[in-house]
Design an enzyme around this catalytic site. Structure first.
Site, short mmCIF file in Angstrom:
data_model
loop_
_atom_site.label_atom_id
_atom_site.label_comp_id
_atom_site.label_asym_id
_atom_site.label_seq_id
_atom_site.Cartn_x
_atom_site.Cartn_y
_atom_site.Cartn_z
N HIS A 17 0.84 -1.21 0.00
CA HIS A 17 0.00 0.00 0.00
C HIS A 17 0.88 1.26 0.00
CE1 HIS A 17 -2.97 -2.72 2.34
NE2 HIS A 17 -3.55 -2.50 1.18
N LYS A 41 -16.44 -6.83 5.50
CA LYS A 41 -15.40 -7.72 6.01
C LYS A 41 -15.34 -7.66 7.54
CE LYS A 41 -12.60 -7.07 1.90
NZ LYS A 41 -11.38 -6.56 1.31
N ARG A 90 -2.36 -5.87 -8.45
CA ARG A 90 -1.28 -6.86 -8.31
C ARG A 90 -1.37 -7.87 -9.46
NH1 ARG A 90 -3.13 -7.75 -2.30
NH2 ARG A 90 -5.00 -7.19 -3.44
N SER A 128 -2.69 -7.84 2.82
CA SER A 128 -2.92 -7.78 4.28
C SER A 128 -3.25 -9.18 4.80
CB SER A 128 -4.07 -6.82 4.59
OG SER A 128 -3.79 -5.54 4.11
P1 ADP Z 1 -9.95 -3.45 -0.20
O1 ADP Z 1 -10.66 -4.26 0.85
O2 ADP Z 1 -10.67 -2.19 -0.59
O3 ADP Z 1 -9.47 -4.23 -1.40
P2 ADP Z 1 -7.19 -3.36 0.66
O4 ADP Z 1 -6.66 -2.67 1.87
O5 ADP Z 1 -7.06 -4.85 0.63
O6 ADP Z 1 -8.68 -2.88 0.58
O7 ADP Z 1 -6.52 -2.77 -0.65
C1 ADP Z 1 -6.67 -1.43 -1.02
C2 ADP Z 1 -6.10 -1.26 -2.42
O8 ADP Z 1 -4.69 -1.50 -2.38
C3 ADP Z 1 -6.65 -2.22 -3.46
O9 ADP Z 1 -6.73 -1.55 -4.70
C4 ADP Z 1 -5.63 -3.31 -3.52
O10 ADP Z 1 -5.62 -3.97 -4.77
C5 ADP Z 1 -4.36 -2.50 -3.33
N1 ADP Z 1 -3.26 -3.31 -2.81
C6 ADP Z 1 -3.26 -4.14 -1.74
N2 ADP Z 1 -2.05 -4.73 -1.58
C7 ADP Z 1 -1.26 -4.25 -2.59
C8 ADP Z 1 0.10 -4.50 -3.00
N3 ADP Z 1 0.87 -5.37 -2.37
N4 ADP Z 1 0.55 -3.84 -4.09
C9 ADP Z 1 -0.25 -2.97 -4.75
N5 ADP Z 1 -1.53 -2.72 -4.43
C10 ADP Z 1 -2.04 -3.34 -3.37
#
Ligand code: ADP
Length: 159
Positions: A17, A41, A90, A128
């Site tokens: 992130h 979630k 990703r 995460s």
């Molecule tokens: P959500 O539940 O909205 O998907 P996340 O916190 O899991 O929330 O992710 C927020 C954003 O960050 C999403 O667009 C996700 O694809 C992106 N993201 C999560 N991990 C990574 C990573 N390792 N590299 C790039 N983008 C990421």
């Protein structure tokens, strides 16, 4: 001034992130990193805990403002005069969900675009969920999250 909104669950924030946030500096003068309070979630960290971790980890990023919202993210984006929402991509597996969200958001507000930044290769496998999974089984995930996040995860898992 170009204003962007990066919405996410951030349960917890990872280096993946943070990489997306830092790289968006070339696109936005100001970026709201926002946690919607309407997720279906069941997060490990409370909304307040996630917010505090974001604030701590992003304290040096002056173009970033961290907040939560009860609004739909497109409505939040409109309320702060943002022109775009930011998401990270990703693997191909992210694409279907992200396309669906971006298309739905475009239907809800035609004036706000979704822009994607492709994950850096070293974070393309990082989520995460994987951090939480590794932590539960006592593995080493110290290169995937900032130290304060690692400590917060360790405390949570012990409980
Ligand atoms: P959500 O539940 O909205 O998907 P996340 O916190 O899991 O929330 O992710 C927020 C954003 O960050 C999403 O667009 C996700 O694809 C992106 N993201 C999560 N991990 C990574 C990573 N390792 N590299 C790039 N983008 C990421």
């Amino acid at each position: 001034m170009k204003i962007g909104v990066y919405p996410g669950t951030f349960d917890p924030i990872t280096n993946g992130h943070i990489d997306i946030i830092k790289r968006s500096k070339n696109l936005f003068d100001k970026l709201y990193v926002v946690i919607p309070n309407n997720t279906n979630k069941q997060p490990l960290f409370s909304l307040e805990e996630r917010l505090n971790l974001l604030k701590e980890v992003l304290a040096d990023e002056e173009f970033v403002e961290v907040t939560t919202t009860d609004l739909l993210t497109v409505d939040f984006a409109k309320s702060v005069d943002a022109t775009a929402m930011l998401r990270g991509l990703r693997m191909v597996s992210d694409f279907e969900y992200e396309l669906q969200m971006a298309t739905m958001n475009k239907c809800l507000n035609d004036e706000i675009e979704t822009v994607f930044i492709m994950s850096s290769h070293e974070y393309s496998f990082l989520s995460s969920s994987s951090v939480k999974e590794i932590a539960k089984f006592g593995g080493d995930y110290s290169s995937f999250v900032p130290e304060v996040v690692r400590l917060a995860v360790e405390n949570k898992i012990k409980k």
